[in-house]
Motif scaffolding. Sequence first.
Motif, PDB file in Angstrom:
ATOM      1  N   GLN A  39      -1.226  -9.201   7.142  1.00 34.39           N
ATOM      2  CA  GLN A  39      -0.523  -8.068   6.544  1.00 34.39           C
ATOM      3  C   GLN A  39      -1.383  -7.355   5.500  1.00 34.39           C
ATOM      4  O   GLN A  39      -1.270  -6.133   5.324  1.00 34.39           O
ATOM      5  CB  GLN A  39       0.793  -8.533   5.926  1.00 34.39           C
ATOM      6  N   ALA A  40      -2.247  -8.102   4.818  1.00 32.50           N
ATOM      7  CA  ALA A  40      -3.172  -7.459   3.885  1.00 32.50           C
ATOM      8  C   ALA A  40      -4.137  -6.546   4.629  1.00 32.50           C
ATOM      9  O   ALA A  40      -4.472  -5.454   4.149  1.00 32.50           O
ATOM     10  CB  ALA A  40      -3.940  -8.513   3.090  1.00 32.50           C
ATOM     11  N   ARG A  41      -4.572  -6.972   5.802  1.00 35.62           N
ATOM     12  CA  ARG A  41      -5.444  -6.097   6.609  1.00 35.62           C
ATOM     13  C   ARG A  41      -4.685  -4.843   7.043  1.00 35.62           C
ATOM     14  O   ARG A  41      -5.246  -3.740   7.059  1.00 35.62           O
ATOM     15  CB  ARG A  41      -5.965  -6.851   7.832  1.00 35.62           C
ATOM     16  N   HIS A  42      -3.404  -5.013   7.399  1.00 32.93           N
ATOM     17  CA  HIS A  42      -2.597  -3.854   7.748  1.00 32.93           C
ATOM     18  C   HIS A  42      -2.485  -2.908   6.555  1.00 32.93           C
ATOM     19  O   HIS A  42      -2.654  -1.682   6.693  1.00 32.93           O
ATOM     20  CB  HIS A  42      -1.203  -4.303   8.198  1.00 32.93           C
ATOM     21  N   GLY A  43      -2.193  -3.465   5.379  1.00 30.73           N
ATOM     22  CA  GLY A  43      -2.099  -2.637   4.191  1.00 30.73           C
ATOM     23  C   GLY A  43      -3.413  -1.961   3.850  1.00 30.73           C
ATOM     24  O   GLY A  43      -3.436  -0.788   3.440  1.00 30.73           O
ATOM     25  N   ALA A  44      -4.510  -2.669   4.033  1.00 29.24           N
ATOM     26  CA  ALA A  44      -5.818  -2.073   3.778  1.00 29.24           C
ATOM     27  C   ALA A  44      -6.063  -0.889   4.702  1.00 29.24           C
ATOM     28  O   ALA A  44      -6.606   0.142   4.291  1.00 29.24           O
ATOM     29  CB  ALA A  44      -6.909  -3.126   3.954  1.00 29.24           C
ATOM     30  N   GLY A  45      -5.632  -1.031   5.965  1.00 33.04           N
ATOM     31  CA  GLY A  45      -5.785   0.083   6.891  1.00 33.04           C
ATOM     32  C   GLY A  45      -4.972   1.294   6.469  1.00 33.04           C
ATOM     33  O   GLY A  45      -5.438   2.439   6.565  1.00 33.04           O
ATOM     34  N   LEU A  46      -3.740   1.055   5.979  1.00 38.67           N
ATOM     35  CA  LEU A  46      -2.907   2.162   5.513  1.00 38.67           C
ATOM     36  C   LEU A  46      -3.560   2.901   4.349  1.00 38.67           C
ATOM     37  O   LEU A  46      -3.406   4.118   4.206  1.00 38.67           O
ATOM     38  CB  LEU A  46      -1.539   1.643   5.066  1.00 38.67           C
ATOM     39  N   LEU A  47      -4.304   2.174   3.528  1.00 40.01           N
ATOM     40  CA  LEU A  47      -4.878   2.747   2.308  1.00 40.01           C
ATOM     41  C   LEU A  47      -6.361   3.092   2.455  1.00 40.01           C
ATOM     42  O   LEU A  47      -7.009   3.451   1.473  1.00 40.01           O
ATOM     43  CB  LEU A  47      -4.693   1.763   1.152  1.00 40.01           C
ATOM     44  N   ALA A  48      -6.878   2.972   3.681  1.00 39.83           N
ATOM     45  CA  ALA A  48      -8.272   3.361   3.973  1.00 39.83           C
ATOM     46  C   ALA A  48      -9.275   2.573   3.141  1.00 39.83           C
ATOM     47  O   ALA A  48     -10.210   3.128   2.560  1.00 39.83           O
ATOM     48  CB  ALA A  48      -8.460   4.860   3.774  1.00 39.83           C
ATOM     49  N   VAL A  49      -9.076   1.249   3.092  1.00 30.54           N
ATOM     50  CA  VAL A  49     -10.037   0.368   2.441  1.00 30.54           C
ATOM     51  C   VAL A  49     -10.310  -0.820   3.353  1.00 30.54           C
ATOM     52  O   VAL A  49      -9.559  -1.076   4.306  1.00 30.54           O
ATOM     53  CB  VAL A  49      -9.512  -0.135   1.076  1.00 30.54           C
ATOM     54  N   VAL A  50     -11.391  -1.538   3.071  1.00 36.37           N
ATOM     55  CA  VAL A  50     -11.731  -2.746   3.821  1.00 36.37           C
ATOM     56  C   VAL A  50     -11.982  -3.878   2.837  1.00 36.37           C
ATOM     57  O   VAL A  50     -12.319  -3.653   1.673  1.00 36.37           O
ATOM     58  CB  VAL A  50     -12.986  -2.529   4.702  1.00 36.37           C
ATOM     59  N   PHE A  51     -11.781  -5.113   3.305  1.00 35.64           N
ATOM     60  CA  PHE A  51     -12.032  -6.272   2.455  1.00 35.64           C
ATOM     61  C   PHE A  51     -13.480  -6.251   1.988  1.00 35.64           C
ATOM     62  O   PHE A  51     -14.397  -5.906   2.749  1.00 35.64           O
ATOM     63  CB  PHE A  51     -11.761  -7.565   3.207  1.00 35.64           C
ATOM     64  N   ASP A  52     -13.706  -6.684   0.740  1.00 30.78           N
ATOM     65  CA  ASP A  52     -15.034  -6.648   0.137  1.00 30.78           C
ATOM     66  C   ASP A  52     -15.343  -8.011  -0.464  1.00 30.78           C
ATOM     67  O   ASP A  52     -15.023  -8.287  -1.615  1.00 30.78           O
ATOM     68  CB  ASP A  52     -15.083  -5.551  -0.939  1.00 30.78           C
ATOM     69  N   GLY A  53     -15.948  -8.887   0.311  1.00 31.07           N
ATOM     70  CA  GLY A  53     -16.260 -10.223  -0.173  1.00 31.07           C
ATOM     71  C   GLY A  53     -15.213 -11.237   0.242  1.00 31.07           C
ATOM     72  O   GLY A  53     -14.201 -10.910   0.862  1.00 31.07           O
ATOM     73  N   ALA A  54     -15.457 -12.495  -0.140  1.00 28.79           N
ATOM     74  CA  ALA A  54     -14.629 -13.603   0.327  1.00 28.79           C
ATOM     75  C   ALA A  54     -13.569 -14.044  -0.675  1.00 28.79           C
ATOM     76  O   ALA A  54     -12.787 -14.951  -0.374  1.00 28.79           O
ATOM     77  CB  ALA A  54     -15.531 -14.803   0.661  1.00 28.79           C
ATOM     78  N   GLU A  55     -13.508 -13.432  -1.840  1.00 28.43           N
ATOM     79  CA  GLU A  55     -12.549 -13.878  -2.852  1.00 28.43           C
ATOM     80  C   GLU A  55     -11.112 -13.620  -2.404  1.00 28.43           C
ATOM     81  O   GLU A  55     -10.774 -12.524  -1.941  1.00 28.43           O
ATOM     82  CB  GLU A  55     -12.805 -13.155  -4.182  1.00 28.43           C
ATOM     83  N   ARG A  56     -10.277 -14.651  -2.544  1.00 22.13           N
ATOM     84  CA  ARG A  56      -8.856 -14.547  -2.215  1.00 22.13           C
ATOM     85  C   ARG A  56      -8.061 -15.212  -3.334  1.00 22.13           C
ATOM     86  O   ARG A  56      -8.342 -16.352  -3.709  1.00 22.13           O
ATOM     87  CB  ARG A  56      -8.527 -15.243  -0.885  1.00 22.13           C
ATOM     88  N   VAL A  57      -7.064 -14.554  -3.848  1.00 22.36           N
ATOM     89  CA  VAL A  57      -6.209 -15.120  -4.885  1.00 22.36           C
ATOM     90  C   VAL A  57      -4.795 -15.173  -4.334  1.00 22.36           C
ATOM     91  O   VAL A  57      -4.155 -14.142  -4.139  1.00 22.36           O
ATOM     92  CB  VAL A  57      -6.250 -14.281  -6.183  1.00 22.36           C
ATOM     93  N   TRP A  58      -4.305 -16.389  -4.089  1.00 20.21           N
ATOM     94  CA  TRP A  58      -3.019 -16.564  -3.427  1.00 20.21           C
ATOM     95  C   TRP A  58      -1.910 -16.717  -4.456  1.00 20.21           C
ATOM     96  O   TRP A  58      -2.012 -17.508  -5.392  1.00 20.21           O
ATOM     97  CB  TRP A  58      -3.059 -17.802  -2.537  1.00 20.21           C
ATOM     98  N   GLY A  59      -0.824 -15.989  -4.279  1.00 18.20           N
ATOM     99  CA  GLY A  59       0.319 -16.092  -5.173  1.00 18.20           C
ATOM    100  C   GLY A  59       1.137 -17.335  -4.881  1.00 18.20           C
ATOM    101  O   GLY A  59       1.019 -17.953  -3.821  1.00 18.20           O
ATOM    102  N   TRP A  60       1.986 -17.670  -5.835  1.00 20.86           N
ATOM    103  CA  TRP A  60       2.783 -18.890  -5.734  1.00 20.86           C
ATOM    104  C   TRP A  60       3.719 -18.841  -4.535  1.00 20.86           C
ATOM    105  O   TRP A  60       4.440 -17.878  -4.330  1.00 20.86           O
ATOM    106  CB  TRP A  60       3.592 -19.068  -7.020  1.00 20.86           C
TER     107      TRP A  60
END
Length: 316
Positions: A39-60
């Motif tokens: 879903q983050a990839r879907h959201g990134a597509g909606l906002l015209a951005v791509v993942f940048d690096g391997a950092e991931r911060v997961w919420g509770w």
Amino acid sequence: MSKPTTSAVASPAVVVPRTSSEMEGVRLADNVKDRLLEQARHGAGLLAVVFDGAERVWGWEGSALSLPVRSTSSGAELWLKLRSRPAAEPAPPYWSGVAAAERVMSGLGLRVRRPVLLAQETWKCGGWAYQVELMSRIAVRSFSPTRAAPEWVADLPAAWWTDLRAALNSIQKLPSAGLAAITWQETAARTLGAVDTAAWVASHGDTCWANLGAFGSTQAVLFDWDDFGRAPRFADAASLLLSSLDTPDVAARVTEHFYDQLNSPDGLYAQSVIAAHWRTRFKAGDHIDLEPALRAHMRTVEERLSLTRHHGGGSA
């Protein structure tokens, strides 16, 4: 959904979280991580951005995922936060906090270095509702992965503390008409008796060491504006002090720089509200390492409140 305008005066910044979820004790099943990443990839597509690096911060408990992204058009380094909830549940108040902060603070020239909200989108998929926020990014670290105060922050320069106080004062002077009361603070306040939330002031809503950083050595950074709304006057200073009580040197520095506010009738009342919330957290088994120090501190606060009322003073 319409996209908020960018503030010309706020710092183009968001503090990069210090640790991964594993270091913070967050454990998520692989299928939850896979769902959030998809879903983050879907959201990134909606906002015209791509993942940048391997950092991931997961919420509770799979509530959120934050990560660095890059604009596909300009190459700008940005930050993306995805929130998740069951679609059948109403949107919690903190889903609107960042947008409210942007709406109220944009263009006012405040001394508040903070994230800038650039865009926001929502959608539903497979029984889940999602919200994605795009913010600007700066490579500075938060002081702590949790609310707890590292001992070394007691040695922050006086200029940093002065800047933090100026920032919190600026927030309290914001127009609060139309702002909702911060839900958890209103709930805590009502356990203490009747409360007039209409008299409350604008507040960051979650001032603790996980949400503070330094730009250079003299400028305070405040991030994570999910809880922005109305709260008792001086609630942000009260929140910072109470969350620091189990690190005495840090608590002493907070008291030093906010003494007049914390010991005013409004400041004592704000501490009572924040403490009422912490007590509910203790009952749930959260942050119990803070409990002994908070109980001892609140005995003094309650004595001062009693004296204030006896001599005809009042609180918000």
